[in-house]
Scaffold this motif. Structure first.
Motif, PDB file in Angstrom:
ATOM      1  N   HIS A 296       1.047  -1.411  -0.506  1.00  0.00           N
ATOM      2  CA  HIS A 296      -0.051   0.380  -0.176  1.00  0.00           C
ATOM      3  C   HIS A 296       0.304   1.420   0.483  1.00  0.00           C
ATOM      4  CE1 HIS A 296      -3.057  -2.765   0.623  1.00  0.00           C
ATOM      5  NE2 HIS A 296      -3.002  -3.043   1.843  1.00  0.00           N
ATOM      6  N   GLY A 297       2.031   1.519  -0.843  1.00  0.00           N
ATOM      7  CA  GLY A 297       3.063   2.013  -0.154  1.00  0.00           C
ATOM      8  C   GLY A 297       2.549   3.416  -1.432  1.00  0.00           C
ATOM      9  N   ALA A 298       1.912   3.716  -2.097  1.00  0.00           N
ATOM     10  CA  ALA A 298       1.675   4.701  -2.822  1.00  0.00           C
ATOM     11  C   ALA A 298       0.905   4.874  -2.091  1.00  0.00           C
ATOM     12  CB  ALA A 298       0.938   4.122  -4.322  1.00  0.00           C
ATOM     13  N   ASP A 299      -0.669   4.549  -1.633  1.00  0.00           N
ATOM     14  CA  ASP A 299      -1.572   5.533  -1.035  1.00  0.00           C
ATOM     15  C   ASP A 299      -0.543   5.814   0.394  1.00  0.00           C
ATOM     16  OD1 ASP A 299      -3.164   5.028  -2.761  1.00  0.00           O
ATOM     17  OD2 ASP A 299      -3.876   3.646  -2.046  1.00  0.00           O
ATOM     18  N   LEU A 300       0.417   5.141   0.919  1.00  0.00           N
ATOM     19  CA  LEU A 300       0.522   5.405   2.876  1.00  0.00           C
ATOM     20  C   LEU A 300       1.642   7.211   2.081  1.00  0.00           C
ATOM     21  CD1 LEU A 300       1.377   2.217   3.491  1.00  0.00           C
ATOM     22  CD2 LEU A 300       0.012   3.758   4.674  1.00  0.00           C
ATOM     23  N   THR A 301       2.285   7.286   0.998  1.00  0.00           N
ATOM     24  CA  THR A 301       3.628   8.193   0.680  1.00  0.00           C
ATOM     25  C   THR A 301       2.995   9.229  -0.241  1.00  0.00           C
ATOM     26  OG1 THR A 301       4.089   7.308  -1.417  1.00  0.00           O
ATOM     27  CG2 THR A 301       5.523   6.547   0.464  1.00  0.00           C
ATOM     28  N   ALA A 302       1.714   9.130  -0.505  1.00  0.00           N
ATOM     29  CA  ALA A 302       0.876  10.739  -1.071  1.00  0.00           C
ATOM     30  C   ALA A 302       0.397  10.792  -0.023  1.00  0.00           C
ATOM     31  CB  ALA A 302      -0.354   9.541  -2.696  1.00  0.00           C
TER      32      ALA A 302
ATOM     33  N   PRO B 256       7.661  17.725   9.159  1.00  0.00           N
ATOM     34  CA  PRO B 256       8.460  18.259   8.004  1.00  0.00           C
ATOM     35  C   PRO B 256       7.942  18.373   7.023  1.00  0.00           C
ATOM     36  CG  PRO B 256       8.109  15.406   9.018  1.00  0.00           C
ATOM     37  CD  PRO B 256       7.172  16.501   9.700  1.00  0.00           C
ATOM     38  N   VAL B 257       8.729  18.837   6.516  1.00  0.00           N
ATOM     39  CA  VAL B 257       8.033  19.692   4.214  1.00  0.00           C
ATOM     40  C   VAL B 257       8.565  18.513   3.466  1.00  0.00           C
ATOM     41  CG1 VAL B 257       8.512  21.378   2.701  1.00  0.00           C
ATOM     42  CG2 VAL B 257       8.647  21.864   4.841  1.00  0.00           C
ATOM     43  N   THR B 258       7.526  17.898   3.017  1.00  0.00           N
ATOM     44  CA  THR B 258       8.196  18.052   1.701  1.00  0.00           C
ATOM     45  C   THR B 258       8.797  18.576   0.944  1.00  0.00           C
ATOM     46  OG1 THR B 258       6.618  15.961  -0.374  1.00  0.00           O
ATOM     47  CG2 THR B 258       5.856  17.889   0.425  1.00  0.00           C
ATOM     48  N   LEU B 259       9.282  16.832   0.135  1.00  0.00           N
ATOM     49  CA  LEU B 259      10.783  17.047  -0.923  1.00  0.00           C
ATOM     50  C   LEU B 259      10.492  16.926  -2.646  1.00  0.00           C
ATOM     51  CD1 LEU B 259      13.623  18.114   1.343  1.00  0.00           C
ATOM     52  CD2 LEU B 259      12.346  19.823   0.819  1.00  0.00           C
ATOM     53  N   GLY B 260      10.369  15.381  -2.539  1.00  0.00           N
ATOM     54  CA  GLY B 260       9.959  14.437  -3.689  1.00  0.00           C
ATOM     55  C   GLY B 260       8.930  13.668  -3.376  1.00  0.00           C
ATOM     56  N   LEU B 261       8.912  13.080  -3.863  1.00  0.00           N
ATOM     57  CA  LEU B 261       7.751  11.727  -3.926  1.00  0.00           C
ATOM     58  C   LEU B 261       7.787  10.547  -5.350  1.00  0.00           C
ATOM     59  CD1 LEU B 261       5.777  10.389  -1.811  1.00  0.00           C
ATOM     60  CD2 LEU B 261       3.581  12.035  -3.754  1.00  0.00           C
ATOM     61  N   ASP B 262       7.790   9.439  -5.638  1.00  0.00           N
ATOM     62  CA  ASP B 262       7.624   9.022  -6.197  1.00  0.00           C
ATOM     63  C   ASP B 262       6.837   6.987  -5.336  1.00  0.00           C
ATOM     64  OD1 ASP B 262       8.680   6.777  -7.643  1.00  0.00           O
ATOM     65  OD2 ASP B 262      10.667   6.014  -7.550  1.00  0.00           O
ATOM     66  N   THR B 263       5.850   7.401  -5.970  1.00  0.00           N
ATOM     67  CA  THR B 263       4.616   6.411  -5.413  1.00  0.00           C
ATOM     68  C   THR B 263       4.908   5.419  -6.230  1.00  0.00           C
ATOM     69  OG1 THR B 263       3.197   7.424  -6.748  1.00  0.00           O
ATOM     70  CG2 THR B 263       3.042   8.213  -4.768  1.00  0.00           C
ATOM     71  N   VAL B 264       5.265   5.069  -7.025  1.00  0.00           N
ATOM     72  CA  VAL B 264       5.043   3.623  -7.961  1.00  0.00           C
ATOM     73  C   VAL B 264       6.969   3.137  -7.950  1.00  0.00           C
ATOM     74  CG1 VAL B 264       3.494   4.305  -9.388  1.00  0.00           C
ATOM     75  CG2 VAL B 264       6.174   5.041 -10.269  1.00  0.00           C
ATOM     76  N   GLY B 265       7.722   4.006  -7.332  1.00  0.00           N
ATOM     77  CA  GLY B 265       8.724   3.363  -6.793  1.00  0.00           C
ATOM     78  C   GLY B 265       9.667   2.905  -8.068  1.00  0.00           C
ATOM     79  N   ALA B 266       9.317   3.789  -9.408  1.00  0.00           N
ATOM     80  CA  ALA B 266      10.064   4.022 -10.482  1.00  0.00           C
ATOM     81  C   ALA B 266      12.265   3.961 -10.088  1.00  0.00           C
ATOM     82  CB  ALA B 266       9.537   5.068 -11.909  1.00  0.00           C
ATOM     83  N   ALA B 267      12.145   4.740  -9.155  1.00  0.00           N
ATOM     84  CA  ALA B 267      13.539   5.122  -9.333  1.00  0.00           C
ATOM     85  C   ALA B 267      14.412   3.672  -7.894  1.00  0.00           C
ATOM     86  CB  ALA B 267      14.151   6.144  -8.300  1.00  0.00           C
ATOM     87  N   ALA B 268      13.317   3.155  -6.927  1.00  0.00           N
ATOM     88  CA  ALA B 268      14.216   2.064  -5.878  1.00  0.00           C
ATOM     89  C   ALA B 268      13.028   1.297  -5.996  1.00  0.00           C
ATOM     90  CB  ALA B 268      14.238   2.817  -4.385  1.00  0.00           C
ATOM     91  N   GLY B 269      12.226   0.554  -7.086  1.00  0.00           N
ATOM     92  CA  GLY B 269      11.640  -0.197  -6.773  1.00  0.00           C
ATOM     93  C   GLY B 269      10.860  -0.315  -5.615  1.00  0.00           C
ATOM     94  N   VAL B 270      10.308   0.488  -4.823  1.00  0.00           N
ATOM     95  CA  VAL B 270       8.996   0.666  -4.030  1.00  0.00           C
ATOM     96  C   VAL B 270       9.255   2.447  -3.144  1.00  0.00           C
ATOM     97  CG1 VAL B 270      10.049  -1.266  -2.664  1.00  0.00           C
ATOM     98  CG2 VAL B 270      10.601   0.365  -1.495  1.00  0.00           C
ATOM     99  N   ALA B 271       8.123   2.695  -3.236  1.00  0.00           N
ATOM    100  CA  ALA B 271       7.480   3.851  -3.220  1.00  0.00           C
ATOM    101  C   ALA B 271       7.769   4.677  -2.046  1.00  0.00           C
ATOM    102  CB  ALA B 271       5.987   3.945  -2.432  1.00  0.00           C
ATOM    103  N   THR B 272       8.709   5.651  -2.707  1.00  0.00           N
ATOM    104  CA  THR B 272       9.885   6.694  -1.904  1.00  0.00           C
ATOM    105  C   THR B 272       9.481   8.014  -1.630  1.00  0.00           C
ATOM    106  OG1 THR B 272      11.038   4.960  -2.942  1.00  0.00           O
ATOM    107  CG2 THR B 272      11.859   7.195  -1.991  1.00  0.00           C
TER     108      THR B 272
END
Length: 289
Positions: free
Chosen positions: A61-67, A84-100
């Motif tokens: 459920h990482g995409a929903d949780l991180t969003a 904290p202040v959000t700086l960047g979001l990758d919900t689909v894990g395009a970079a790391a393979g998991v939502a980031t």
């Protein structure tokens, strides 16, 4: 289909790009039940925190949780809540393979002791959180006391109290005023600096629901980590700060939510923690009448 391995190098490269400065060092942060949490230092001497949703079932459920965490931080940016202040979001894990999710790092440390001043400060910041009025309501809260968990734990010294708790939850929920919730509020998600709360972290469960449920969760965590007395003292402090007292139904719901799903071990591994959870349930059921 096997899960894609987490690519930490790619995650750090992505965080460098989002922050606008290369990562020069990283170190793990304590906690991290749901995620791998890393403290990053960048070439421009700034710091950030990187969340990688690596742990199941939260990874699924990482995409929903991180969003949700990103959206909560955007709402909180113009409030008095030290988030904290959000700086960047990758919900689909395009970079790391998991939502980031990469966010600013707040200074401070978790409390080493909990006294009356600590409890009062917790109550005050929780009322500040509950005063937030987002432009759009967050999702309705989810109960963590699923009916499948309604099994008297074999380690309980108060089995009748657990049966009574399940009866309480089997009845109708009380009415409540929809309120902005942290939903995982507790001393474990607070940072302190110079005797004051400098940060409220971990906003992935942000919800709309009864304010007393947030207070109940903080009290349960205090009861398990310390004792029933400090849990009760926090509830008194919160009731004073909020000018209202909630229904014990929400206390019962929160404690039962700490039980594991069938076939899984308890959330807490130490016998004294289970004993304190057992004693806390016994106390809140008595309050429920």
């Amino acid at each position: 289909m096997p899960e894609r391995p987490v690519d930490l190098t790619a995650a750090l490269d992505w965080a460098s790009s989002e922050v606008g400065s290369p990562v020069v060092s990283s170190e793990p942060l304590e906690g991290g039940l749901t995620s791998t949490m890393l403290a990053l230092r960048h070439a421009d001497d700034s710091e950030s925190v990187l969340r990688l949703m690596t742990n199941e079932p939260w990874r699924t459920h990482g995409a929903d949780l991180t969003a949700r965490e990103r959206d909560a931080q955007l709402v909180l940016a113009d409030t008095d809540v030290p988030a904290p202040v959000t700086l960047g979001l990758d919900t689909v894990g395009a970079a790391a393979g998991v939502a980031t999710h990469v966010m600013s790092r707040l200074r401070g440390a978790r409390p080493t002791a909990v006294d009356d001043g600590t409890l009062e400060a917790m109550a005050d910041v929780l009322t500040t959180i509950h005063a937030v009025r987002p432009p759009q309501p967050f999702r309705a809260f989810q109960s963590w006391a699923w009916q499948a968990k309604w099994v008297v734990p074999e380690w309980s010294r108060h089995p009748e109290s657990w049966r009574r708790a399940f009866d309480v939850l089997d009845g109708p929920a009380p009415s409540y005023e929809p309120t902005f919730l942290h939903r995982d509020f507790g001393h474990h998600n607070l940072l302190w600096s110079d005797g004051a709360i400098s940060g409220v972290v971990d906003w992935v469960e942000t919800s709309t629901g009864p304010a007393w449920l947030d207070a109940a969760h903080a009290a349960s965590n205090l009861a398990v980590a310390y004792d029933v007395e400090r849990a009760l003292a926090f509830l008194e402090a919160y009731a004073d700060a909020a000018g209202a007292r909630g229904d014990a139904y929400w206390l019962v719901m929160d404690v039962v939510g700490f039980l594991p799903p069938p076939g899984r071990p308890p959330m807490f591994g130490r016998p004294e923690q289970l004993e304190r959870l057992d004693d806390w349930l016994h106390e809140v059921v008595a309050q429920a009448g």
